[in-house]
Design a protein around this motif. Structure first.
Motif, PDB file in Angstrom:
ATOM      1  N   UNK A 110      -3.587  55.677   8.391  1.00  0.00           N
ATOM      2  CA  UNK A 110      -3.822  56.693   9.291  1.00  0.00           C
ATOM      3  C   UNK A 110      -3.098  58.010   8.586  1.00  0.00           C
ATOM      4  N   UNK A 111      -2.806  58.087   7.378  1.00  0.00           N
ATOM      5  CA  UNK A 111      -2.233  59.247   6.824  1.00  0.00           C
ATOM      6  C   UNK A 111      -0.523  59.345   7.220  1.00  0.00           C
ATOM      7  N   UNK A 112      -0.238  58.327   7.500  1.00  0.00           N
ATOM      8  CA  UNK A 112       1.411  58.189   8.016  1.00  0.00           C
ATOM      9  C   UNK A 112       2.284  58.101   6.553  1.00  0.00           C
TER      10      UNK A 112
ATOM     11  N   UNK B   3       1.503  61.558   0.180  1.00  0.00           N
ATOM     12  CA  UNK B   3       1.453  61.609   1.773  1.00  0.00           C
ATOM     13  C   UNK B   3       0.028  61.306   2.217  1.00  0.00           C
ATOM     14  N   UNK B   4      -1.084  61.180   1.315  1.00  0.00           N
ATOM     15  CA  UNK B   4      -2.407  60.813   1.819  1.00  0.00           C
ATOM     16  C   UNK B   4      -2.865  59.944   0.688  1.00  0.00           C
ATOM     17  N   UNK B   5      -3.593  58.885   1.240  1.00  0.00           N
ATOM     18  CA  UNK B   5      -4.284  58.160   0.461  1.00  0.00           C
ATOM     19  C   UNK B   5      -5.877  57.984   0.916  1.00  0.00           C
ATOM     20  N   UNK B   6      -6.812  58.213   0.556  1.00  0.00           N
ATOM     21  CA  UNK B   6      -7.913  58.195   1.327  1.00  0.00           C
ATOM     22  C   UNK B   6      -9.022  57.699   0.335  1.00  0.00           C
TER      23      UNK B   6
ATOM     24  N   UNK C 105      -1.814  64.073  -2.631  1.00  0.00           N
ATOM     25  CA  UNK C 105      -2.927  63.452  -1.908  1.00  0.00           C
ATOM     26  C   UNK C 105      -3.771  62.725  -3.072  1.00  0.00           C
ATOM     27  N   UNK C 106      -3.949  61.359  -2.850  1.00  0.00           N
ATOM     28  CA  UNK C 106      -4.818  60.586  -4.080  1.00  0.00           C
ATOM     29  C   UNK C 106      -6.053  60.276  -3.258  1.00  0.00           C
ATOM     30  N   UNK C 107      -7.137  60.688  -3.704  1.00  0.00           N
ATOM     31  CA  UNK C 107      -8.779  60.438  -3.303  1.00  0.00           C
ATOM     32  C   UNK C 107      -9.502  59.601  -4.070  1.00  0.00           C
ATOM     33  N   UNK C 108     -10.135  58.741  -3.734  1.00  0.00           N
ATOM     34  CA  UNK C 108     -11.178  57.945  -4.707  1.00  0.00           C
ATOM     35  C   UNK C 108     -12.429  57.997  -3.861  1.00  0.00           C
TER      36      UNK C 108
END
Length: 979
Positions: free
Chosen positions: A915-917, A894-897, A851-854
């Motif tokens: 949408x987290x797909x 699996x997640x970019x947000x 999961x990569x968050x900014x």
């Protein structure tokens, strides 16, 4: 009584000279005029009247100069001398500062300005011959008596204390002495009439004492009083109804003081320069309100009324200056013609003087310039401000870049050192205060560049030492003397001493004289802290004017043009030329804004018997009509906008145009408005094309950051300017804290908290998050008010993050977590290309996905921009993670947000991409990888230019290189072509 008048369209001074010579030849005599400028101009008129032949002139003097050269010596000797202006203001300022704080006493600069207002009030009362104490007692209406008493208590300085001070010193107020001198002169001439002719000419109003003197002159056998432009055509009822703003109001008051009527005044025959119909036109246009019916009942004026009268209506004050300069220059095409600009607007006068220089015409503003605006005074003021600001970057650079600053070096070397200090230490956040702070900043500079900067600071320390030692309150005399000593040291070059530079030329001599006159009297003031010095110096120099030849600075070999003049209203009185421009006809400039002063309202002034503030408007109106009739060609100028706001035309101009509109005619426009628009236009306009730089492929960047990819797409020219040309935007001076700093605090706090705890979620997380953000806030060293403003927002973010983390980790436990991790990615393209990135946060879940968050404290990019490839930061970071660019964090995302963290009503908001797909994310990452590869290959083509903002509708919010690319010019040009 020997009373006469000359019409406003007659050359007044030339007519006076001709009449004197016709009556008295070169006999001894005396002529009194209202101003020194008029006295000098009359001497020139005598020279013209005699065709340059030698002539014994009468004594010509200004009525205000009687104190310098009194005519009745015995009367002058019997009067107490006038208190020097500086002595008076210093004594009054001390009295003001001695009052309790509730009476507005305080620092010396504020007290000095209040002292000036008190002196003005005394002068007005003494010229009006009022007992100020009695007048003020009855000035307020009964319902305001209690409030008025507070002001009366303050004004007791001038009604109670000051008269005793003058008596103890054996002195008199200047205005009171002037009144006594005028009375003594009138009495002397009445008792012992002079044997020679005495004329007083050009008085358009005056105080009662002037009226008594004129009455004495008019009663002499060889006496003569000549009034300028008395309107003998006004009906008696209109004459009696004139109010103070009317141009004839001053003359009516003067005639009343003479005990005469218009029937006692003879009209001298004279050759007129303009049609009589123009005089009648202006007289009718400016009728008082009760007589405006004459506009309809009187017959229309002949067409000759508008002969030579023009209206100049132009966009703004700069175009006005250009147009006026062109009119003046055009007048020189006529042999022997003289032209003048008449305006009370000194800024307009300066602009016109500057514009005339493009044709090599030098014309200075004869009204002078404020002493505080001259180079030596500006240097002193900058020095005082720099010391008070503890050598802050803005004030220090303003001082060091002044032409007088040298610090013992060659001036060019000093400015080069100042620029080096600016680039190395003064850009960005403000360094610590004082020389110590500057030395700390220099110590951070690379050693190779440190020596010249340290040398400049050593010189500054030596020059500024006298002022830097003053840290406690001391006598203002000592403060000012120390400031002068410091300025002389700082102005010294390697070839000339400081005093030779600082006190040179007219402005230097005038400043030296002013300060030398002030220093002894400042000893009356109590000790003051050094921080007061900038305001005190401004107050001391306020209102001082120097007749410097500003236009000749740096042009010692040239002289002013003999046929072009720039006059203020006083300088223009009684003058005549061939072409006159009345500039700055705007409400608040000409006529001036009326101010009754800080002590009394308009009704209170009337009850006290003090002159109305509108008297100044009436005098300005008389100057307007006189100037408009002073030349065959008169141009009335008013810009449409002033300082960016709509300008309100002068009331006289509005009146004139309204009356003419009723007759179906208008003031003819002067063609200079069109001239000004064409002056700097090219013969042929060519469309400016956007820049298309195509540097060699070897010079094109092979390494960029993830965030720069968005810039490359939206504004390739910015990448060219930064990485090919090597240009970087300079940080601003004293860089203020902004939204970017808020984001830095949030990132710092979250990074340190997560770096400490990692994938393990601690107990009491919310409190610990608050503490981490509080520590980040402290490290930012913000000003206290801003820190207090941000603290509640940071706490709300801490609480939101604690809650969202608990829920996320319950749903998808973590095995690893890193923050602020840097990655390097080699992209497989011909010639190689490296992408770098710094991810705010990467997590590994128990299923192995990443999961990569900014974090975004500002608005995150829209989903549409992400899909279109214009905001590919997270997608490219995911591609880098696939290829192992982030060391241990290798794998599929699996997640970019985006976490939108504002700390506002909604403290935070999670904005997941796709949408987290995971499938959609994988496809988008692959697409972003391919887009980047195509972009690199495209710019490896030598024919591919780095265009500036090539995508319409996708202009970057912030561009450091837009001005370099001249976007505003070619973008406007393109729009023009489309239209």
């Amino acid at each position: 009584m020997n009373l006469a008048t000359l019409p406003p369209n007659a050359p007044f001074l030339d007519s006076i000279a001709a009449e004197w010579l016709a009556r008295h030849g070169d006999a001894n005599g005396l002529i009194l005029l209202p101003t020194r400028r008029a006295a000098r101009a009359l001497a020139e008129a005598f020279l013209r009247a005699s065709n340059g032949k030698p002539l014994l002139l009468p004594r010509i003097t200004a009525i205000g100069a009687l104190d310098e050269a009194p005519l009745a010596l015995s009367g002058a000797l019997a009067l107490p001398p006038a208190v020097e202006p500086a002595h008076r203001l210093a004594a009054l300022a001390r009295l003001v500062m001695a009052l309790p704080q509730e009476h507005l006493a305080g620092a010396a600069d504020r007290a000095w300005r209040l002292a000036r207002e008190l002196a003005l009030l005394m002068d007005q009362a003494e010229r009006a011959e009022l007992d100020l104490r009695e007048a003020l007692r009855h000035a307020a209406a009964a319902e305001h008596a209690s409030h008025w008493q507070v002001t009366l208590d303050f004004l007791a300085i001038v009604t109670e204390v000051w008269p005793h001070w003058l008596a103890d010193q054996g002195l008199a107020n200047p205005a009171a002495r002037q009144v006594l001198l005028l009375n003594a002169q009138a009495e002397a001439w009445t008792e012992t009439p002079p044997s020679h002719p005495v004329w007083t000419v050009g008085m358009q109003g005056g105080i009662p004492a002037v009226a008594r003197l004129l009455r004495a002159v008019a009663g002499l056998e060889q006496g003569q009083v000549v009034l300028p432009g008395l309107d003998l055509t006004l009906a008696d009822a209109v004459w009696e109804a004139l109010d103070d703003p009317h141009p004839q109001a001053g003359l009516r008051t003067l005639l009343a003081g003479l005990g005469a009527t218009r029937g006692d005044v003879a009209r001298w025959p004279a050759t007129t320069a303009t049609p009589d119909a123009r005089v009648a036109l202006l007289s009718r246009a400016l009728l008082p309100a009760m007589a405006l019916g004459d506009w309809r009942t009187e017959p229309d004026l002949p067409q000759s009324a508008l002969d030579g009268l023009y209206r100049l209506e132009i966009a703004d004050q700069q175009e006005e200056a250009v147009a006026i300069a062109m009119i003046l220059r055009n007048a020189l095409e006529q042999p022997g013609h003289r032209a003048a600009l008449v305006t009370p607007d000194r800024a307009l006068a300066g602009r016109v003087s500057a514009e005339l220089q493009r044709w090599g015409v030098l014309a200075d503003d004869s009204a002078g310039e404020p002493l505080s605006h001259t180079p030596p005074a500006v240097f002193l003021r900058l020095l005082a401000a720099t010391i008070a600001d503890q050598l802050g970057p803005v004030s220090l650079l303003a001082l060091l870049k002044h032409p007088f600053a040298a610090a013992g070096m060659a001036p060019a070397a000093c400015r080069a050192a100042a620029r080096a200090l600016e680039r190395a230490c003064l850009r960005g956040p403000r360094p610590p205060a004082g020389l110590t702070g500057l030395r700390i900043a220099v110590a951070r500079v690379p050693e190779a560049a440190r020596a010249p900067l340290a040398g400049l600071l050593d010189r500054l320390e030596s020059c500024l030492a006298p002022m830097l030692r003053q840290s406690v309150a001391m006598a203002p005399t000592t403060l000012l003397a120390t400031l002068v000593e410091t300025a002389e040291a700082l102005a010294a070059t390697d070839a000339r001493p400081g005093p030779a530079i600082l006190w040179a030329h007219e402005e230097g001599e005038a400043l030296a004289t002013a300060l030398a006159g002030l220093l002894p009297h400042l000893a009356l003031l109590p000790d003051q802290p050094p921080a007061v010095l900038p305001g005190l110096l401004d107050a001391l120099l306020e209102g001082e004017v120097v007749r410097s030849r500003r236009v000749l600075r740096g042009r010692a070999s040239q002289g002013e043009h003999p046929r072009i003049f720039i006059w203020g209203l006083l300088e223009a009185q009684l003058q005549s030329v061939d072409v006159v421009i009345l500039g700055g006809l705007v409400e608040g400039i000409w006529p001036p804004a009326t101010d009754p002063g800080p002590w009394l309202s308009r009704p209170m002034r009337a009850r006290a018997g003090l002159p109305s503030a509108e008297v100044a408007v009436g005098l300005a109106a008389h100057d307007f009509t006189a100037a408009a009739c002073a030349a065959p060609v008169a141009v009335l100028s008013c810009p449409r906008r002033l300082d960016g706001a709509p300008a309100v035309p002068a009331r006289w101009l509005v009146r004139l145009e309204a009356m003419l509109a009723g007759q179906g005619v208008h003031l003819p426009p002067h063609p200079a408005a069109a001239w000004a628009g064409q002056l700097d236009q090219p013969a042929q306009v060519q469309r400016l094309s956007p820049p298309t730089p195509r540097p060699a492929v070897a010079l094109r960047p092979r390494r960029l950051s993830v965030t720069e990819i968005a810039t490359w797409l939206a504004d390739p020219y910015a990448i060219y300017a930064k990485h090919v040309l090597g240009l970087r935007k300079l940080d601003p001076l004293e860089q203020a804290t902004d939204a970017a700093d808020y984001g830095t605090v949030v990132h710092d706090g979250l990074h340190r908290f997560l770096d400490e705890h990692g994938a393990r979620w601690p107990a009491g997380a919310a409190a610990k998050l608050r503490a981490a953000l509080e520590a980040a806030l402290a490290r930012a060293q913000l000003r206290p008010a801003l820190a207090e403003w941000w603290r509640p927002r940071l706490w709300r973010i801490a609480d939101w993050v604690a809650a969202i983390e608990r829920d996320r980790r319950s749903a998808a436990p973590l095995t690893a977590l890193v923050t602020e991790v840097t990655g390097h990615w080699h992209l497989a393209v011909p010639g190689s290309f490296h992408l770098t990135g710094r991810a705010d946060r990467i997590e590994r879940r128990t299923d192995g996905m990443l999961a990569i968050l900014d974090y975004k404290t500002g608005a995150p990019p829209s989903h549409a921009d992400v899909q279109a490839g214009f905001a590919a930061q997270l997608l490219l970071e995911a591609a880098m993670a696939q290829d192992g660019a982030f060391a241990d964090m290798t794998g599929e995302a699996g997640e970019l947000a985006y976490w939108h963290l504002t700390g506002g009503f909604e403290p935070g908001h999670v904005r997941p991409l796709f949408k987290g797909d995971p499938t959609a994310i994988a496809d988008a990452v692959a697409d972003a990888r391919a887009r980047l590869r195509d972009l690199v290959i495209a710019f490896d083509d030598p024919a591919q230019p780095y265009l500036s903002q090539p995508h319409a509708g996708r202009v970057p919010r912030f561009s450091d290189y837009g001005q370099l690319a001249r976007v505003a010019e070619w973008d406007v040009a393109g729009e023009g072509d489309e239209e």
